[in-house]
Write a protein that holds these residues in place. Structure first.
Motif, PDB file in Angstrom:
ATOM      1  N   ILE A   1      69.945  73.862   2.565  1.00  0.00           N
ATOM      2  CA  ILE A   1      69.768  74.089   3.996  1.00  0.00           C
ATOM      3  C   ILE A   1      69.142  72.874   4.666  1.00  0.00           C
ATOM      4  O   ILE A   1      69.468  72.541   5.812  1.00  0.00           O
ATOM      5  CB  ILE A   1      68.915  75.358   4.233  1.00  0.00           C
TER       6      ILE A   1
ATOM      7  N   LYS B   1      76.073  70.765   8.064  1.00  0.00           N
ATOM      8  CA  LYS B   1      76.946  71.928   8.189  1.00  0.00           C
ATOM      9  C   LYS B   1      76.418  72.900   9.241  1.00  0.00           C
ATOM     10  O   LYS B   1      77.137  73.781   9.708  1.00  0.00           O
ATOM     11  CB  LYS B   1      77.059  72.647   6.844  1.00  0.00           C
ATOM     12  N   LEU B   2      75.147  72.731   9.602  1.00  0.00           N
ATOM     13  CA  LEU B   2      74.533  73.606  10.600  1.00  0.00           C
ATOM     14  C   LEU B   2      74.517  72.928  11.965  1.00  0.00           C
ATOM     15  O   LEU B   2      74.115  71.769  12.081  1.00  0.00           O
ATOM     16  CB  LEU B   2      73.092  73.950  10.194  1.00  0.00           C
TER      17      LEU B   2
ATOM     18  N   ASP C   1      72.737  76.738  15.420  1.00  0.00           N
ATOM     19  CA  ASP C   1      72.450  77.440  14.162  1.00  0.00           C
ATOM     20  C   ASP C   1      71.003  77.215  13.740  1.00  0.00           C
ATOM     21  O   ASP C   1      70.299  78.154  13.345  1.00  0.00           O
ATOM     22  CB  ASP C   1      73.372  76.940  13.043  1.00  0.00           C
ATOM     23  N   ILE C   2      70.570  75.970  13.819  1.00  0.00           N
ATOM     24  CA  ILE C   2      69.213  75.609  13.390  1.00  0.00           C
ATOM     25  C   ILE C   2      68.171  76.295  14.260  1.00  0.00           C
ATOM     26  O   ILE C   2      67.181  76.856  13.768  1.00  0.00           O
ATOM     27  CB  ILE C   2      69.026  74.081  13.430  1.00  0.00           C
TER      28      ILE C   2
ATOM     29  N   ILE D   1      71.269  82.969   8.332  1.00  0.00           N
ATOM     30  CA  ILE D   1      72.350  82.062   7.982  1.00  0.00           C
ATOM     31  C   ILE D   1      73.181  82.742   6.892  1.00  0.00           C
ATOM     32  O   ILE D   1      72.630  83.281   5.933  1.00  0.00           O
ATOM     33  CB  ILE D   1      71.813  80.719   7.457  1.00  0.00           C
TER      34      ILE D   1
END
Length: 233
Positions: A16, A26-27, A31-32, A41
């Motif tokens: 992560i 990827k985030l 998203d974060i 997630i």
């Protein structure tokens, strides 16, 4: 929100965050931000699924491992032909957990959307009903009965959590009643032979509305359910 006490070792272990403490590419920034606010997630890999959620002022990482009964790639591919139903089972935890999902292909966007039988119950029933396919409606109804049976068995086996399980049972029972009502309406329409009559389902931009609203709906229902369960699985 406290971010300086993040469980960095665990976050690194699951990819992560990176070694330099930056978040995985990827985030997305959104998203974060949501992850740091306590949202979940989800990571999928074939039949395997893992969920990650920060808790206790972001000092702890809650990880749940689940397994699908079918390959995700096959589900997505087959959903182009008809709705795909799948069960997701938790591989750890104090109580058995099964989440039932429906995957529906949106021909307008060319994307497959995942719906949860509990969290997205109302919109899922509306989408299935809008197809006006008796066979599909019966398939959906059978899946609802399977889920209700599992929940009832779970409530009988674990009376200490029966009250919170009853919330999900009530949701499923409500959708079964809705499907029965829709089936009756469809039969009446068929007998009348009136092709101008439409079911009372708002089909305009249904996928757009679903995708726009389902996150908020899931977050609200998840917050309520987690409060009732005390963040216990």
């Amino acid at each position: 929100m406290k971010n300086h006490n993040l469980p960095t070792d665990e976050l690194k272990n699951f990819g992560i965050i990176n070694d330099d403490l930056t978040f995985s590419k990827k985030l997305s920034p959104d998203d974060i931000e949501k992850f740091l606010q306590g949202y979940t997630i989800v990571a999928d890999n074939d039949k395997n699924r893992a969920t990650f959620q920060l808790s206790e002022d972001n000092t702890k990482l809650k990880v749940i491992f689940l397994e699908r009964d079918k390959s995700l790639n096959k589900i997505i591919e087959n959903s182009k032909g008809r709705v795909q139903y799948t069960d997701v089972k938790e591989l750890s935890g104090d109580y058995p957990l099964i989440e039932k999902k429906a995957f529906i292909f949106d021909s307008e966007t060319g994307k497959v959307v995942e719906f949860d039988f509990i969290k997205n119950a109302t919109e899922l029933t509306a989408i299935i009903a809008e197809k006006k396919e008796p066979e599909e409606l019966n398939r959906y109804k059978n899946e609802l009965f399977k889920l209700k049976g599992f929940l009832q068995d779970k409530a009988d086996k674990y009376p200490e959590i029966a009250k919170e399980i009853s919330i999900d049972i009530n949701v499923v029972s409500r959708e079964i009643d809705s499907v029965n009502s829709i089936s009756a309406d469809q039969k009446q329409i068929s007998k009348a032979g009136n092709s101008d009559i439409q079911l009372n389902v708002n089909d305009q931009d249904i996928y757009e509305d679903a995708n726009r609203n389902r996150q908020d709906q899931e977050e609200e229902q998840t917050d309520e359910r987690e409060k009732n369960r005390g963040f216990r699985r």
